[in-house]
Write a protein that holds these residues in place. Sequence first.
Motif, PDB file in Angstrom:
ATOM      1  N   ALA A 177      -0.752  -0.401  -3.510  1.00 12.30           N
ATOM      2  CA  ALA A 177      -0.779  -1.848  -3.718  1.00 12.30           C
ATOM      3  C   ALA A 177      -2.021  -2.402  -3.024  1.00 12.30           C
ATOM      4  CB  ALA A 177       0.471  -2.468  -3.117  1.00 12.30           C
ATOM      5  N   PRO A 178      -2.557  -3.549  -3.491  1.00  9.63           N
ATOM      6  CA  PRO A 178      -3.719  -4.135  -2.826  1.00  9.63           C
ATOM      7  C   PRO A 178      -3.383  -4.485  -1.377  1.00  9.63           C
ATOM      8  CG  PRO A 178      -3.260  -5.247  -4.908  1.00  9.63           C
ATOM      9  CD  PRO A 178      -2.118  -4.332  -4.655  1.00  9.63           C
ATOM     10  N   LEU A 179      -4.347  -4.322  -0.498  1.00  8.59           N
ATOM     11  CA  LEU A 179      -4.090  -4.528   0.928  1.00  8.59           C
ATOM     12  C   LEU A 179      -3.740  -5.972   1.249  1.00  8.59           C
ATOM     13  CD1 LEU A 179      -4.073  -3.217   3.744  1.00  8.59           C
ATOM     14  CD2 LEU A 179      -6.413  -4.024   3.996  1.00  8.59           C
ATOM     15  N   GLU A 180      -4.538  -6.895   0.718  1.00  8.06           N
ATOM     16  CA  GLU A 180      -4.323  -8.298   1.076  1.00  8.06           C
ATOM     17  C   GLU A 180      -2.913  -8.747   0.687  1.00  8.06           C
ATOM     18  OE1 GLU A 180      -7.342 -11.161   0.275  1.00  8.06           O
ATOM     19  OE2 GLU A 180      -6.089 -12.585   1.383  1.00  8.06           O
ATOM     20  N   ASP A 181      -2.519  -8.452  -0.539  1.00  9.90           N
ATOM     21  CA  ASP A 181      -1.171  -8.843  -0.983  1.00  9.90           C
ATOM     22  C   ASP A 181      -0.114  -8.216  -0.084  1.00  9.90           C
ATOM     23  OD1 ASP A 181      -2.696  -9.817  -2.967  1.00  9.90           O
ATOM     24  OD2 ASP A 181      -1.826  -8.603  -4.600  1.00  9.90           O
ATOM     25  N   SER A 182      -0.341  -6.948   0.250  1.00  6.58           N
ATOM     26  CA  SER A 182       0.658  -6.235   1.042  1.00  6.58           C
ATOM     27  C   SER A 182       0.824  -6.880   2.407  1.00  6.58           C
ATOM     28  CB  SER A 182       0.253  -4.773   1.223  1.00  6.58           C
ATOM     29  OG  SER A 182       0.104  -4.153  -0.033  1.00  6.58           O
TER      30      SER A 182
END
Length: 668
Positions: A177-182
Amino acid sequence: MTREPPPATAKKLARLGIRSRFDLLYHLPLRYEDETRLTPLGEAPVEAPALVEAPVRSTEIAFRPKRQLVVHCDGLALRFLNFYGSQTKQFERAIEEGRLVRAYGELRPARGGAEMIHPRYRIVAPGEPLPATLTPVYPTTAGLGQATLRKLVQDALEDEAIEDTLPAAMQRRYALAPLEDSVRLLHAPPPGADLAAAWQRVKFDELLAQQLQLRLARRKRREKVAPALPSSGPLLKRFLGKLPFRLTRAQQRVMAELLRDLAQPHPMQRLLQGDVGSGKTIIAAIGCLAAVDAGAQAAVMAPTEILAEQHYRKFSAWLAPLGVKIAWLHGGLPAAARKAARKAIATGEASIAIGTQALFQEGVEFARLALAIVDEQHRFGVKQRLELRRKAELAVAHQLMMSATPIPRTLHMTYHADLDVSVIDELPPGRKPITTRLYSAARRGEVLERIRAACAEGQQAYWVCPVIEESKDRDLQAALDAHEELRRELPGLRVGLVHGRMAPADKAAAMQAFAAGATQLLVCTTVIEVGVDVPNASLMVIEHSERFGLAQLHQLRGRIGRGARASDCILLFQEPLSDAARQRLKVIYENADGFAIAEHDLRLRGEGEFLGERQSGQPLLRFADSVADAALVDAASAAAEELLGGDEAPVRRHIERWLGARSDYTRV
Ligand code: ADP
Ligand code: MG
């Protein structure tokens, strides 16, 4: 930077490994509290936390059972055992203004409705909206409240960008998953959100940082210069030509690995693992000879005086005939002899120095140190290990670390990625099996009978007592008492005693007497746990075995089964047994193989305990667990290999982000 926390707060944050607002982003919640829904008072789950709301009606200072503030609301009483005057006023103002209290805590049935003890609460106006996301609970430290921490994290989330250090293609390949969203999701998830993918991403990145750092450390080492030690020098040749025994295949393989490394002009850092009794000492001696052949020196360090002395005797027997001069530095040396030993090391007159870690700690100067060997390195504390490694690195010496505590494969991948590892996975031939028996302490009489019988046949026995140091437990039988008692109970037997608090010379004398057969039964503490090698001892009794750790029991048991006879290890235990103790004893009873025991140990205790993280005071990994996340470890390891093939800047950024203020992952 805007909104810097005040210095007192900054200090507390530093304790959590947070040095910048940037680090706050990766300070992730331990758990959440659900304050997104109000639970009607009538339906509130009993004895589970809930958020409730009620108008405040009156306050009261009650004195029974203890002085406390009681806030009476409709259908609800809040009790505060520690409270400030300002709190009372706050509630009184709420009554005047017709406001409500919103309290989060465990609801308990009470007279006239329900009550909460010490809830977290806020005074709110009627109809004030509820938060849309769960409330995070962060790991914190004394004096730093959740509210402060939440605010700091929130500010950081608003101000800081979260850059993804992983190439998009890699994210796709590992289905990340994308880091920022996570990160944003983990700080403030909506109720019922699935957090698995977000945690996966964070754990992957953390493990990747660890892999990158260890691999970089290894690379850096390869760029350094160390003396190349010949693998076919005259001394080594002569020694190999008349070895005291035939090396096992595993020993031969490991020897080849060692000699190949030493012949390189770069510092070796090799971990030699081999179960107790697998024959690591001779490999160490072979390494030392390579150094001596090069006209350089080797140092051998052991965690205890007893073991250092044993090494000294063994090395002397093996190497003195070749004309190799060995210095033995130990606590019992008179000042003059000590000075002479240090001088011999400093001038290079002694080619090999043997001792405890004092060898490196007391400013002992070496003329030309080329190889540092640490025996039973798992027995040194985490800090000491790092220190020893650093010191040897400064001397640009080759290092060989030997350990009898097998490290399960997963931990290997995570913590040893910077080391080269050799494994002796075979015991010398002719070893007789050890039979392990579990006896309740009530069967002491039978045990004494066995000791008598064994000694009558010319064998020897150990009687191991739990450590006496600083023990306040009254039922913990001190070695001193045991010694007295056993002497009384076993008249006619020569009973020796050795424990950690004896003067070094007395300790050495007691061990010598046992090794020479002058004493038949040796009452001891775990000082004999490591390395001690008396092949004629074929019986071991471990008193209060329920108090020992698995690795310790395995090590202790490894002291027997070294001679020509079948050996017995009797584990005496005191009832009642705790569940954990019962499990440990079951494992040791059912398993003989050190690797299998280590796997069980890891499972029973968890990674932090297993690695001695307690001693270092800092978690090695914050989010990932190399056992539970073994698949991720493999993926991170492959990804690290790939990233290191490319640009170094993103690699550095990635390591910096996750490693931050933490010392480093290079711990053996
Ligand atoms: P550890 O790996 O626990 O340090 P040691 O080096 O003390 O083991 O070896 C245990 C015992 O086995 C010693 O008495 C040693 O001399 C003996 N030994 C080691 N290698 C062999 C071998 N290949 N054949 C026979 N005996 C050996
Ligand atoms: Mg050993």
